[in-house]
Design an enzyme around this catalytic site. Structure first.
Site, short mmCIF file in Angstrom:
data_model
loop_
_atom_site.label_atom_id
_atom_site.label_comp_id
_atom_site.label_asym_id
_atom_site.label_seq_id
_atom_site.Cartn_x
_atom_site.Cartn_y
_atom_site.Cartn_z
N THR A 47 0.80 -1.23 0.00
CA THR A 47 0.00 0.00 0.00
C THR A 47 0.84 1.28 0.00
OG1 THR A 47 -0.14 -0.13 2.42
CG2 THR A 47 -1.96 -1.08 1.15
N GLU A 240 31.29 -3.37 -12.72
CA GLU A 240 31.82 -2.10 -12.26
C GLU A 240 32.87 -2.36 -11.19
OE1 GLU A 240 28.26 -0.16 -10.87
OE2 GLU A 240 28.56 -0.85 -8.81
N HIS A 283 27.28 3.50 -5.35
CA HIS A 283 26.80 2.26 -4.76
C HIS A 283 27.63 1.91 -3.53
CE1 HIS A 283 25.50 0.87 -9.05
NE2 HIS A 283 24.58 1.60 -8.48
#
Length: 702
Positions: A47, A240, A283
């Site tokens: 929700t 990467e 990251h």
């Protein structure tokens, strides 16, 4: 006990890819990655606003969403069943996959609930889940054979053929076809998929490994799926800087090419060739940790294994045609038309030169706490670890570290009988150990042997054992990323810590869960660049890429370009690609997945404050990030900072090149076009990058 010598690697006990393995292991869940039209999907956090929008989009696209969960709620949502627990959803809705769309502070519990309910596929998209929560989850995963995790910090997994999305990928980019893709970076995977789709090359299955230090599914797992997938004719691999998933993949590919009669062609790219040594590039896992190799080494490992490497994803369509032809495969299976891709970066002068081709030791990280020598020794002494104020010659020291073995998904002891810089990694070995239990006596004995301490005086052996135990306890209790020390003997035949290195602690524990506040309050920001520090409160990861400190003219200085990009992988690769064109990117700037128009304005202020930048390149490939919101921010920044409203001594705005792709890209382009501002807008990356260089040269001539 697993231990390995690491002449060119740290976190990898050599991975075996044979079919001989224990029954009922986590590897048995790899087939769960093969989603399709019949995959039944639920949402955890159903929700929530983002989850609701995502579910509506996925339903409209064709994904079989069968309901979801929100704790404490029951009934219907979007006309589908809403249940208060994952276990109830598993029993009543029989899902094959769950999309975990909950905030980072609740994500670990949500993943654990899904594992307990034995949901076959769990996709975790949240960023900033604490590392030690993920280490605990990884241990849970390895103890069972029902559930497979993708992520965390992953865009998810998507099957264009089966119209099944479990994640937040921009649907506009995807097209059914026969190319499998696996990527660490979400935005760089969108760039690749966008290039393939524009060339009429569809995709069979796209798997996002995610950018965290510990990933539930890695490159090898995805390659294993593609090997046996009849719908996949060729493979795209996107890596990467950080970890050694690419080296593991290279090993797997070498073995695959030996066993397969007609191996599927593989093309790849590795982002981060220009990444500064040791810096976290957006990251959480995008950095070379203790003993890990650079992006350049990863690139070469894949290339040597037979992967056709490129500089930028816009090359993939052309290169895929070449490798399919050379492999004697039907290129018609990749396309439905004769659409051609424009010239890519393979025609450029050179491949980007890495900023540092060697292993690195980490300086200060913007996304982790880095302690100074004095702070580190004070912390060690609080754990009764003896420390010395004096330092002797490196030749008399031994090296000991606690870090993460990313391949084994667990903590590990790294030991070397020397602390001499040039010899540490040639002589080091890694000893993984269980996260929950810590190292066993046998583990510690093996460390003794490798450090050549098994015949040392009893006092030294006893002290070494206590140091190892205390370090692993400190590592867990303080939620560290890495801890490294140099050990030396004392005159009384004992041991002491003479030097500390790489004392890094996970900032996500504080940021997401409010843990480790006393430790993180010791952060010394005086060592950080003020502009980089000022970016943090806005959710911006900003790192300056230095031009040479010299009065001499250096190649590329005339073409210094500031970059504003969403997504760490996309930002790293853009810097690599611009360098290929002979330009010099002045910075790494990742706006983050939750960027707003105000974030974009603040990003412009940071870039304009750096007078080196002659052009600003805005390159957006939106998943969660909306292109129309980015356009709003660009227009706002241009109006407020242009026309004499510049910052830091720069009057007005420098030339701006804008490229918007992904979610709401048409709306964003329309806003840019109707703004009537002097912005240079492009669809194609190659054209946009070349325009940046052209404008930079024009600015220099003025």
């Amino acid at each position: 006990m697993i231990c390995r010598r690491i002449p060119r690697r740290l976190c990898c006990p050599s991975r075996s890819f044979s079919t001989k393995r224990p029954l009922r292991s986590y590897e048995d869940t790899i087939p769960n990655l093969k989603i399709g039209k019949d995959t039944r999907v639920i949402y955890q956090g159903f929700t929530g606003r983002v989850s609701t929008i995502n579910a509506q989009q996925s339903l409209e696209w064709g994904t079989k969403v069968v309901g979801g969960t929100t704790p404490g709620k029951e009934g219907e949502h979007l006309g589908l069943p809403l249940l208060p627990s994952v276990r109830q959803a598993a029993e009543q809705l029989k899902p094959d996959a769950t999309a975990v769309f909950v905030a980072a502070q609740h994500a670990a519990k949500a993943i654990e609930d899904a594992i307990a309910a034995e949901i076959p596929l769990i996709v975790a998209v949240a960023e900033f889940i604490p590392l030690h929560d993920m280490l605990r989850i990884a241990e849970m995963l390895k103890s069972q054979s029902k559930s497979r995790l993708v992520g965390a910090n992953s865009p998810g997994i998507i099957s264009p053929i089966g119209k099944c999305r479990v994640g937040f990928q921009p649907l506009i980019c995807y097209k059914p076809g026969h190319i499998g893709l696996v990527a660490k970076s979400g935005t760089l995977s969108y760039e690749a998929v966008g290039a393939l789709t524009r060339a009429d090359m569809g995709q069979s299955l796209c798997i996002g490994m995610g950018g965290d230090i510990v990933a539930g599914t890695d490159l090898v797992d995805a390659l294993t799926v593609f090997e046996h997938d009849a719908e996949t004719e060729a493979i795209v691999l996107i890596g990467e800087v950080g970890g050694r998933a690419e080296q593991d993949a290279a090993q797997w590919i070498r073995e695959y090419k030996k066993r397969a009669l007609k191996p599927k062609p593989i093309v790849g790219v590795v982002g981060g060739l220009q990444a500064p040594p040791g810096r976290i590039m957006g990251h959480a896992g995008a950095f070379a940790a203790i003993g890990e190799d650079t992006a350049e080494v990863k690139h070469k490992a894949l290339e040597k294994a037979g992967v056709r490497m490129v500089s930028h994803p816009t090359q993939f369509p052309t290169v895929l045609r070449d490798v399919m032809t050379n492999a004697g495969r039907d290129t018609g299976k990749l396309t439905n038309s004769a659409a051609q891709q424009s010239r890519g970066f393979h025609t450029l002068r050179r491949r980007p030169t890495p900023s540092n081709p060697h292993k690195t030791s980490s300086p200060a990280h913007a996304r982790s706490l880095h302690l100074t020598q004095d702070q580190s020794k004070a912390l060690l002494e609080s754990y009764s670890i003896p420390c010395s104020a004096k330092e002797r010659n490196e030749a008399d020291k031994r090296y000991l570290a606690i870090t993460v073995d990313r391949t084994q998904r667990c903590p590990a002891i790294v030991a070397s009988p020397t602390a001499q810089r040039r010899q540490i990694w040639q002589r080091a070995r890694v000893f993984p150990y269980p996260f929950s239990q810590g190292p066993t006596n046998e583990d510690i004995h093996h460390v003794f042997e490798h450090l050549h301490m098994d015949a040392a005086p009893p006092a030294a052996m006893a002290t070494l054992g206590k140091i190892i135990r205390s370090l692993t306890t400190l590592y867990k209790e303080k939620e560290a990323i890495s801890l490294a020390v140099h050990l030396s003997g004392t005159q009384d035949g004992n041991l002491t810590v003479e030097r500390t290195e790489d004392f890094l602690f996970d900032s996500s524990a504080l940021k997401s869960c409010g843990r480790q506040k006393p430790l993180h309050s010791t952060r010394d920001t005086s060592l950080m660049d003020p502009d980089e520090l000022a970016a943090e409160p806005h959710g911006i990861v900003y790192i300056k890429l230095g031009l040479p400190d010299s009065h001499e003219h250096h190649e590329g200085e005339d073409r210094a370009i500031g970059t504003l990009i969403n997504g760490a992988g996309l930002a790293m690769n853009a810097a690599d690609a611009l360098t290929s064109l002979g330009a010099r990117p002045t910075n790494f700037l990742d706006t983050g997945g939750k960027a707003t128009s105000d974030t974009i304005k603040r990003s412009f202020e940071l870039l304009l404050a750096d007078e080196r930048a002659k052009v600003i390149f805005v390159n957006i490939f939106g998943g969660l990030t909306l292109c129309d919101m980015i356009a709003e921010g660009i227009i706002k920044a241009f109006k407020e900072l242009g026309n004499g409203g510049g910052v830091a001594g720069r009057s007005g705005m420098c030339p701006v090149v804008v490229r918007l792709r992904g979610t709401n890209e048409e709306e964003g382009r329309k806003m840019i076009g109707e703004s009537r501002l002097p912005l240079h807008a492009f669809d194609d990356f190659d054209e946009a990058a070349r325009k940046c260089v052209e404008l930079a040269e024009e600015e220099k001539r003025r």
